[in-house]
Design a protein around this motif. Structure first.
Motif, PDB file in Angstrom:
ATOM      1  N   UNK A 214       0.833  -1.205   0.000  1.00 47.26           N
ATOM      2  CA  UNK A 214       0.000   0.000   0.000  1.00 47.26           C
ATOM      3  C   UNK A 214       0.868   1.255   0.000  1.00 47.26           C
ATOM      4  N   UNK A 215       1.949   1.239   0.795  1.00 46.62           N
ATOM      5  CA  UNK A 215       2.879   2.374   0.786  1.00 46.62           C
ATOM      6  C   UNK A 215       3.435   2.603  -0.617  1.00 46.62           C
ATOM      7  N   UNK A 216       3.900   1.510  -1.232  1.00 50.24           N
ATOM      8  CA  UNK A 216       4.533   1.604  -2.548  1.00 50.24           C
ATOM      9  C   UNK A 216       3.557   2.133  -3.598  1.00 50.24           C
ATOM     10  N   UNK A 217       2.344   1.593  -3.599  1.00 48.21           N
ATOM     11  CA  UNK A 217       1.338   2.010  -4.583  1.00 48.21           C
ATOM     12  C   UNK A 217       0.922   3.465  -4.358  1.00 48.21           C
ATOM     13  N   UNK A 218       0.801   3.865  -3.113  1.00 51.08           N
ATOM     14  CA  UNK A 218       0.405   5.244  -2.814  1.00 51.08           C
ATOM     15  C   UNK A 218       1.462   6.231  -3.314  1.00 51.08           C
ATOM     16  N   UNK A 219       2.729   5.904  -3.091  1.00 44.75           N
ATOM     17  CA  UNK A 219       3.802   6.786  -3.546  1.00 44.75           C
ATOM     18  C   UNK A 219       3.863   6.834  -5.069  1.00 44.75           C
TER      19      UNK A 219
ATOM     20  N   UNK B 140      -1.394   8.446   6.168  1.00 52.87           N
ATOM     21  CA  UNK B 140      -2.749   8.356   5.623  1.00 52.87           C
ATOM     22  C   UNK B 140      -3.142   6.900   5.377  1.00 52.87           C
ATOM     23  N   UNK B 141      -2.187   6.113   4.857  1.00 54.65           N
ATOM     24  CA  UNK B 141      -2.466   4.694   4.618  1.00 54.65           C
ATOM     25  C   UNK B 141      -2.705   3.979   5.935  1.00 54.65           C
ATOM     26  N   UNK B 142      -1.896   4.280   6.956  1.00 54.36           N
ATOM     27  CA  UNK B 142      -2.080   3.662   8.273  1.00 54.36           C
ATOM     28  C   UNK B 142      -3.478   3.927   8.820  1.00 54.36           C
TER      29      UNK B 142
ATOM     30  N   UNK C 130      -6.261   4.646   7.224  1.00 55.59           N
ATOM     31  CA  UNK C 130      -7.290   3.914   6.478  1.00 55.59           C
ATOM     32  C   UNK C 130      -7.234   2.418   6.790  1.00 55.59           C
ATOM     33  N   UNK C 131      -6.037   1.866   6.872  1.00 55.14           N
ATOM     34  CA  UNK C 131      -5.887   0.435   7.180  1.00 55.14           C
ATOM     35  C   UNK C 131      -6.599   0.086   8.486  1.00 55.14           C
ATOM     36  N   UNK C 132      -6.327   0.830   9.522  1.00 55.24           N
ATOM     37  CA  UNK C 132      -6.861   0.480  10.834  1.00 55.24           C
ATOM     38  C   UNK C 132      -8.328   0.882  10.985  1.00 55.24           C
ATOM     39  N   UNK C 133      -8.768   1.874  10.240  1.00 59.34           N
ATOM     40  CA  UNK C 133     -10.194   2.188  10.243  1.00 59.34           C
ATOM     41  C   UNK C 133     -10.989   1.023   9.665  1.00 59.34           C
TER      42      UNK C 133
ATOM     43  N   UNK D 157     -14.158   3.764   3.291  1.00 55.50           N
ATOM     44  CA  UNK D 157     -12.708   3.714   3.539  1.00 55.50           C
ATOM     45  C   UNK D 157     -11.975   3.093   2.353  1.00 55.50           C
ATOM     46  N   UNK D 158     -12.548   2.023   1.782  1.00 62.17           N
ATOM     47  CA  UNK D 158     -11.908   1.398   0.625  1.00 62.17           C
ATOM     48  C   UNK D 158     -11.941   2.331  -0.585  1.00 62.17           C
ATOM     49  N   UNK D 159     -13.004   3.140  -0.684  1.00 59.10           N
ATOM     50  CA  UNK D 159     -13.067   4.105  -1.784  1.00 59.10           C
ATOM     51  C   UNK D 159     -11.917   5.096  -1.715  1.00 59.10           C
ATOM     52  N   UNK D 160     -11.653   5.603  -0.516  1.00 57.29           N
ATOM     53  CA  UNK D 160     -10.537   6.540  -0.333  1.00 57.29           C
ATOM     54  C   UNK D 160      -9.199   5.839  -0.565  1.00 57.29           C
ATOM     55  N   UNK D 161      -9.076   4.612  -0.039  1.00 60.90           N
ATOM     56  CA  UNK D 161      -7.829   3.858  -0.186  1.00 60.90           C
ATOM     57  C   UNK D 161      -7.544   3.558  -1.656  1.00 60.90           C
ATOM     58  N   UNK D 162      -8.549   3.127  -2.397  1.00 58.86           N
ATOM     59  CA  UNK D 162      -8.357   2.838  -3.819  1.00 58.86           C
ATOM     60  C   UNK D 162      -8.001   4.094  -4.607  1.00 58.86           C
ATOM     61  N   UNK D 163      -8.579   5.223  -4.219  1.00 62.15           N
ATOM     62  CA  UNK D 163      -8.241   6.484  -4.887  1.00 62.15           C
ATOM     63  C   UNK D 163      -6.792   6.864  -4.596  1.00 62.15           C
ATOM     64  N   UNK D 164      -6.375   6.633  -3.362  1.00 59.08           N
ATOM     65  CA  UNK D 164      -5.007   6.967  -2.969  1.00 59.08           C
ATOM     66  C   UNK D 164      -3.993   6.069  -3.665  1.00 59.08           C
ATOM     67  N   UNK D 165      -4.372   4.785  -3.868  1.00 58.54           N
ATOM     68  CA  UNK D 165      -3.463   3.806  -4.455  1.00 58.54           C
ATOM     69  C   UNK D 165      -3.660   3.626  -5.956  1.00 58.54           C
ATOM     70  N   UNK D 166      -4.735   4.226  -6.508  1.00 59.89           N
ATOM     71  CA  UNK D 166      -5.112   4.033  -7.910  1.00 59.89           C
ATOM     72  C   UNK D 166      -5.327   2.545  -8.186  1.00 59.89           C
ATOM     73  N   UNK D 167      -6.154   1.914  -7.333  1.00 61.59           N
ATOM     74  CA  UNK D 167      -6.454   0.488  -7.447  1.00 61.59           C
ATOM     75  C   UNK D 167      -7.962   0.284  -7.367  1.00 61.59           C
TER      76      UNK D 167
END
Length: 425
Positions: free
Chosen positions: A32-37, A143-145, A147-150, A213-223
């Motif tokens: 997730x870190x790698x994809x977000x960056x 930010x990833x942390x 979302x992960x724990x939420x 939460x997954x919507x935000x995470x996918x937007x952040x990671x482009x997944x």
């Protein structure tokens, strides 16, 4: 026999597809870190920084090449040189209007190491900007942390709700039989159904939260990870309560010092003598190199030029002192940053220790509440207590389990945040 082989192959294919699908639905924190960056728009700036640095380096190298300029000048003056008079052996009367067009060429033989110093500055400047970019990208981990724990907490709470709903369903079925036989009041049965609907509403709320939460995470990671994706945390092992700090901010401060020290090299180069060749050629009226030739004439000249600023009134020394102070300021900034991180170590350890003690108590409470709930359920079915008494215990047991799960997730989050703070993740 043939049919058995076909069936076996089909089952094997289905099983392999299922396993593959499961594997693709796993997201680790590091990935997730790698994809977000990789997806963050600011990362595009790294390529632009490299391009600008390459252009600046090319410009610096071009500065070593000879310079050739085309010049022209024309002027009219009120008086000019006049030697002799008419009729004498020497009679030179320069015109009041003059002009000159020429090409001027210069080539630096030695510039005191200024070119090399400029190249060092460019390398240091690029490194400093690259480290600054890494500092900006590091905030993505926080930010990833979050979302992960939420997501993990919402899932755990949802699982607990489903367990309570199943328990209530069991008792609804039992009470329904009693109601059908006329031994249970309809109001008692309705209370169980109302509580079930309330828990189902909470379940719907958690489902909505997870989806958001997954919507935000996918937007952040482009997944496009589905809501059922398994989120994996790294193996953290035993807690190191005194780790070394390894943050990009430290490298950024070091790169700032390198940049300042590179600037000092240009100051030193500026104090050294400069040696260059020069040449000039063109046409002028009158002859620029022979004042006795009052006509349009071509000319050429060349030579060696030395330029050395032997007295700068202490300006260079002041510049050096200023850079020295700036380096000291940068070192203070770095030490302050490291101190602020290290000062949070005690806060984290105390919170983790407190939560672990709470988890121990929560575990005992949950075990007792489960026993009480089992007894209450039997008492309800035997008619010893009413539905209100049973629901009170259902809520108490659910609250105890939720509290335990909350504290367990909080401990995990604290440990991950702690490692992230120190740059270990």
């Amino acid at each position: 026999m043939y049919q058995k082989i076909v069936i076996f192959c089909s089952l094997s294919l289905i099983f392999s597809i299922k396993i593959t699908a499961q594997n693709t639905s796993i997201l680790t924190l590091e990935d997730a870190y790698t994809k977000a960056e990789a997806n963050y728009p600011l990362l595009l700036k790294e390529g632009l920084l490299n391009e600008v640095s390459e252009l600046n380096s090319a410009i610096i190298k071009k500065g070593k090449l000879p310079t050739i300029t085309l010049n022209g000048v024309g002027q009219i003056q009120s008086e000019n040189l006049s030697i002799g008079t008419a009729g004498t052996p020497v009679n030179i009367d320069l015109p009041l209007g003059t002009y000159k067009g020429y090409i001027d060429a210069n080539y630096n033989l030695y510039n005191g190491g200024l070119t090399k110093a400029q190249q060092q500055i460019e390398v240091a400047f690029l490194k400093m900007n690259q480290q600054k970019l890494k500092v900006s990208l590091r905030t993505l981990k926080d930010r990833v942390n979050t979302l992960f724990f939420a997501i993990k907490l919402s899932r755990q709470q949802q699982l607990l709700l489903n367990t309570s709903i199943q328990d209530i369903n069991t008792n609804i079925e039992y009470m329904q039989v009693g109601y059908d036989n006329g031994t249970v009041l309809e109001s008692e049965l309705s209370k169980l159904k109302v509580r079930k609907l309330e828990l189902q509403s909470e379940d719907i709320r958690f489902t909505g939260n997870i989806k958001a939460y997954f919507g935000v995470l996918n937007m952040l990671l482009d997944t496009t990870y589905p809501e059922v994706t398994e989120l994996q945390l790294p193996e953290m092992g035993l807690m190191d309560y005194n780790p070394n700090i390894s943050r990009p901010e430290q490298d950024f401060y070091d790169s700032q010092k390198d940049f300042l020290q590179a600037k000092e090299s240009t100051i030193n180069a500026g104090r050294k003598p400069k040696i260059s060749l020069f040449a000039q050629g063109g046409i002028g009226y009158p002859n620029p190199v022979n004042f006795s030739d009052v006509s349009n004439a071509t000319y050429a000249l060349g030579g060696l030029r030395i330029n050395w600023n032997i007295l700068d009134w202490g300006i260079v020394e002041k510049e050096r002192e200023k850079i020295k102070i700036q380096v000291q300021q940068t070192q203070v900034d770095k030490e302050t940053f490291e101190f602020n991180i290290a000062s949070q170590q005690k806060e984290f350890t105390e919170k983790i220790t407190a939560l672990q003690l709470q988890i121990n108590n929560d575990t005992k409470i949950v075990a007792l509440q489960k026993d009480i709930l089992s007894q209450t359920q039997v008492q309800l079915q035997e008619g010893v207590i009413n539905t209100n008494d049973y629901l009170i215990q259902v809520n108490a047991e659910l609250s105890a389990r939720q509290q335990l799960e909350l504290h367990q997730v909080q401990v995990q989050q604290l440990r991950v945040n702690y490692l992230t703070l120190y740059g270990k993740l």
